[in-house]
Structures are given as C-alpha cells and as structure tokens.
Scaffold this active site. Structure first.
Site, PDB file in Angstrom:
ATOM      1  N   GLY A 135     -19.993 -41.017 -29.441  1.00  0.00           N
ATOM      2  CA  GLY A 135     -21.446 -41.196 -29.552  1.00  0.00           C
ATOM      3  C   GLY A 135     -21.908 -41.656 -30.931  1.00  0.00           C
ATOM      4  O   GLY A 135     -23.108 -41.707 -31.199  1.00  0.00           O
ATOM      5  N   ASP A 269     -24.307 -54.807 -18.644  1.00  0.00           N
ATOM      6  CA  ASP A 269     -24.959 -53.659 -19.290  1.00  0.00           C
ATOM      7  C   ASP A 269     -25.508 -54.057 -20.658  1.00  0.00           C
ATOM      8  O   ASP A 269     -26.216 -53.266 -21.287  1.00  0.00           O
ATOM      9  CB  ASP A 269     -23.984 -52.477 -19.424  1.00  0.00           C
ATOM     10  CG  ASP A 269     -22.650 -52.889 -20.033  1.00  0.00           C
ATOM     11  OD1 ASP A 269     -21.955 -53.719 -19.419  1.00  0.00           O
ATOM     12  OD2 ASP A 269     -22.313 -52.401 -21.122  1.00  0.00           O
ATOM     13  N   ASP A 279     -27.695 -55.377 -28.211  1.00  0.00           N
ATOM     14  CA  ASP A 279     -26.347 -54.872 -28.478  1.00  0.00           C
ATOM     15  C   ASP A 279     -25.514 -55.835 -29.299  1.00  0.00           C
ATOM     16  O   ASP A 279     -24.721 -56.615 -28.786  1.00  0.00           O
ATOM     17  CB  ASP A 279     -25.611 -54.521 -27.169  1.00  0.00           C
ATOM     18  CG  ASP A 279     -25.880 -53.075 -26.775  1.00  0.00           C
ATOM     19  OD1 ASP A 279     -26.758 -52.452 -27.396  1.00  0.00           O
ATOM     20  OD2 ASP A 279     -25.220 -52.582 -25.858  1.00  0.00           O
TER      21      ASP A 279
END
Ligand code: AMP
Ligand code: MG
Length: 521
Positions: A135, A269, A279
């Site tokens: 994460g 995605d 991204d």
C-alpha cells in the site's frame, strides 16, 4: 482550512458493509471505508499553490500543520470518511479480476467555483484491495507522478493533477527491476486531484460478476454527477455516456501522441472515465522518435503499450468498457457505431494534430503523404521528436533544402550518420515541405508563433526526472523545484533554462529510471 466538502460518492453509492482494513474480495459495493496509515515523520517536499487556490485553500493553509497532517494521512479532515474503490481490470490484455485501490485512498470531494474535485492520497498504506502488496509508494515514483501530471497539465494534456508531495519518514522495500535485489527506499505520499477517480474497471468489475443492480447504480451516479449534459433516459442515456467517454478518451490519446508521451501501462484499471491521464507509473517521453518504444521493462517482450500502439489500445480498452455497459443497453448497434467511428475519428484528429505541428493551415490531400514520409524519416536514424518540431518552426519560405537541414540538424542524435540514402530522403522531404510552405498564406513569423504554441520547447525528459529524484533522495529539492517551475510554461522560451532544451545525454540511454522502468513503484 475551510473547504467546501461534498460527500456524494460515499452518500449515494453502496459501501462495503465490512469496515475492517483487511485484504478481501468485496462484493455488491463500490468502495470500502478505510483510513490512511499514520506516517512516522511526514515532511512536505512540494505543494502546488495554483491548484491549491483553485480548490479553495489559502496560502497559509499550505504552510499549516493541519495541511501536512491531512495530506500525509496523519489526520482525517473533519466530517469526511476516506475510502478505497473496488474495481477490476484487463491487465496486458487479460482479465485480472478484482484489483481496486491498493494504495490509493480517496479523502473527500470538494466543490469550488462550480468545479467538483476528489482529493486522493497515493501511497498512504494498505486497503482491503492491497492484495499481497504494502500500500506504499517510494519517493522516486512519487516525484515522477507529481512532476509529470503537472507537466502534462501545462502542456494542455487532460490529466489528474498534483496537489502535494510529502515524504512519510518510513522506509519501503522495493526490487526495482524484479531481479532479486530488493532495497529500502524512502516512502512518499502524493495527493492527486481529479473530478473523480472512476475508471473503466469500476464498471467492468460489476459486469464480470453479473451484478447489474450495482452496475446501474454506478452508471447513474456517474452520469448524474459528472455528465450533467446528458438528459436522455434508458439505454440512450448509457449510450450517450459511452459516446462521451469514447470522445474524451480519443482526445486524450491524440494529445499523448502529440507531445510524445508513452503511458506504459494502459490497463483498463488505469483508464479514467473522464478521459484524463491517470496513474503515472513506468511512463516515458519519446526522445528519439520510435513508434516501437516503451519505457516499461515489464512489457519489453510484447511491447503492447508502445508509443505507436496507444491509439489502438485505447480502442481495445473502449471495447472492454462497451462490454461492461452492454447489460444496461442490451443491444449492440449503438455501441458498435461509436466504436466503429473511432478509427476514422482518430485518423482525422491525427491528421489535424500533425498539420498543426507542421504549421500547415490549408488542408491538401498530399499532406498525408508528407506526414508519412516525415515519420518514416524521423524513425530511420535517432531524431529527437521534441527538438525536431521546435526547430522546424524556424524554417522560412526562402530557405533552401541545405539551410533548412542545417536548422534542424541539432535534433539528430548522430548527425554524422545523416548521409547517402538517408540524407537523400531528408533532402526530398525538405524539398516537399518547402514547396508545401509556398501554398501557405501566413508569414514565416506568424507560422513560427503558431507552431511554438503547439510544439513544446520543454518536456519532462526521462533523465530530467531521474536527476531530480537522485537529488531529492539526498534531501536536495532544488531540481524538483526548478523542473516544476520550468514545466509551468513548456511552450515559452525560457533563456535561463536553455540547458533543458537538450537531447538525452548518452549516460541516460540505458539507465534504469530513464529509458528503463518497471512497474515497481
Ligand atoms: P498499477 O499497475 O500501478 O496501476 O497497479 C495495479 C493494481 O495494483 C492496482 O489495483 C493498484 O492499487 C495495485 N498496487 C500497485 N502497487 C501497489 C502497492 N504497493 N500496494 C498495494 N497495491 C498496489
Ligand atoms: Mg493503477
């Protein structure tokens, strides 16, 4: 800090009923509530004052401890509930199932001057979607995302934006090239900003599970919030939505081709439904013009996401979105018509884009051939894409083939190799281009001005970001600041910054972080 907070996403869409922060599959929910992990010693490296003002921050907010705390994930802004989204995606052409925000946490939505924005932290700790990862994000990839999003914005490319770059004070383990050499790197957190972070994959996950109820809820919410111009109902509404996404996404990829940006990981995605670049991972900028180039070593074999393939992949991704929306429409004709229009629309947009780059106002049929010859020449011997077009604006109608070639000579990586047949091809091209310019009415000066507002002087070359990262790692943020300022005005002459109008240095050609990047971030 006095922001105009909106909580429409979390108020109107179904939440995961489980509030544990544990990795899991999440069903029948668009998101899960999750708080950022507290960083041990956060420090601000950079904040974006212009964007902050647009969102509604004051200058004193930016310097406050409350800002540092909220945007490092240490504190939650009052009356907000951070969340991670559930989405799936096609990765490298294959359906990958549930992915989700593994290291992105949406803090809240704001509205200022009729502009809705979502503020999201990247690298602020695990979420239910972190699968087997941590994460977190490292400083190098955070600097790259932070700088590039703003560089793109100021170039006029639709993109997410960067509000703040903060180091966490924690170390993060990464194996940069996935070759068994893990090492600790500094952790960092970027706050990025977009109308929303809804991706193609948010729709795909529900369609893949045949959860039509939630698919419809998400589509209705998205349209009502972000596509207020759509007034139709029933299947027409979803078709209008798809058409809009197809148009804005096409516009985005034309801009990428225009400035020579290679995204590197065009998985579904990573495709925003707002048609904005999202991204920033192993992206790169074309230095020498090479349609087969991709900076992403993870894609080195297949080169699926190479520069020249981006328009085709965009269409492929739109097919996946069309499939996902199909259950709301239940017939193929409308969707197919939009998809079939894509290729022709792209070709038209590409032609216009290249005419603009070449400074041509009239449209003449033979331009297609002129452009084709040019891209062919550019790819034979390494020629710098950005520098070539910037220098091309200095060509005058009175130039001879020889003087014209001299003017763009600096864009060749190996000028001594421009001889014989290759020189001949360039001579033919310049002869055609000079003839073509005779058919244009604007003066040389007018054409130059027009070309210089479409052909940037400065882009975030791969080696520039790498130099800024290496300094930032030593706690020297001077280059980060310098590049941020430089890239605010990429089309302007900035004489004191002329050193950045330069070709990739030899040391950067094969260097990790420059032309070679993996997904490790
Ligand atoms: P990307 O290739 O960066 O778009 O990531 C693909 C998926 O992997 C997304 O669901 C990300 O949230 C997730 N992911 C990437 N890096 C990490 C990380 N360090 N920790 C958790 N999830 C990650
Ligand atoms: Mg991603």
């Amino acid at each position: 800090m006095q922001l105009n907070i909106q909580n429409s996403f979390i108020n109107e869409l179904p939440a995961d009923s489980n509030s544990e922060n544990q990795v899991r599959k999440v069903f029948e929910a668009v998101f899960s509530f999750v708080n950022p992990t507290e960083p041990s010693n956060p420090k601000i490296l950079h904040t974006n004052a212009d964007l902050a003002t647009d969102i509604g921050f004051s200058m004193s907010d930016l310097a406050s401890s409350a800002f540092l705390n909220v945007f490092s994930g240490k504190e939650i802004y009052p009356n907000t509930k951070p969340f991670a989204m559930c989405y799936g995606g096609h990765q490298f052409g294959v359906w990958a199932g549930q992915l989700g925000d593994g290291r992105a946490i949406n803090l809240f939505e704001t509205e200022n001057n009729q502009q809705k924005q979502t503020l999201q932290l990247k690298g602020a700790g695990k979420t239910p979607y972190s699968r087997n990862a941590d994460g977190l994000a490292v400083l190098r990839s955070s600097v790259r995302e932070y700088l590039c999003a703003e560089a793109m914005y100021h170039l006029g490319v639709p993109t997410t934006r960067s509000l703040s770059l903060i180091t966490s004070g924690d170390m993060v383990l990464r194996d940069i090239l996935y070759n068994g050499n893990p090492a600790y790197e500094k952790g960092a957190i970027v706050c990025r900003v977009a109308p929303s972070f809804i991706r193609f994959g948010n729709f795909e996950i529900f369609a893949s599970r045949n959860d039509i109820n939630n698919l419809k809820k998400l589509a209705d919410f998205t349209i009502q919030q972000y596509f207020p111009e759509i007034h139709s109902e029933g299947k027409e509404k979803y078709l209008a939505f798809f058409k809009k996404v197809a148009e804005t996404t096409l516009n985005m990829v034309v801009h990428w081709q225009h400035v020579g940006f290679v995204h590197g990981v065009m998985n579904t995605d990573n495709m925003s439904i707002h048609g904005i670049t999202i991204d920033y991972g192993p992206y790169g900028w074309l230095e020498d013009y090479n349609p087969d180039w991709t900076p992403n070593t993870t894609d080195a074999g297949q080169r699926r996401y190479r520069y020249g393939n981006q328009p085709q992949i965009t269409l492929w991704n739109l097919y996946q979105l069309a499939n996902a929306l199909y259950p709301l429409i239940n017939e193929t004709e409308g969707l197919e018509a939009i998809l079939h229009a894509y290729e022709e629309d792209y070709d038209k947009a590409y032609l216009t884009m290249m005419r603009n780059k070449l400074g041509l106002e009239n449209t003449i049929e033979s331009d297609t051939e002129l452009i084709h010859q040019l891209t062919n020449n550019l790819s034979i011997k390494e020629t710098d894409y950005t520098i070539f077009f910037r220098l091309l604006s200095t060509i005058q109608k009175e130039d001879t083939i020889e003087t014209a070639l001299e003017k763009i000579n600096y864009s060749f990586y190996h000028p001594e190799e421009i001889k014989d047949e290759i020189l001949n091809q360039w001579q033919i091209w310049f002869e055609n281009y000079l003839n073509r310019l005779q058919l244009e009415t604007p003066s040389d000066t007018e054409r130059k001005q027009k070309m210089n507002i479409v052909n940037p002087k400065y882009v975030l070359r791969n080696f520039m970001a790498q130099l800024a990262i290496e300094k930032a790692d030593q706690e020297d943020y001077s280059l980060l600041n310098e590049l941020f300022t430089l890239l605010l005005k990429p089309y302007d002459e900035q004489p004191q910054m002329e050193q950045w109008f330069s070709k990739r240095p030899d040391w950067a050609k094969e260097k990790v972080g420059c032309s070679m990047l993996s997904c490790s971030s």
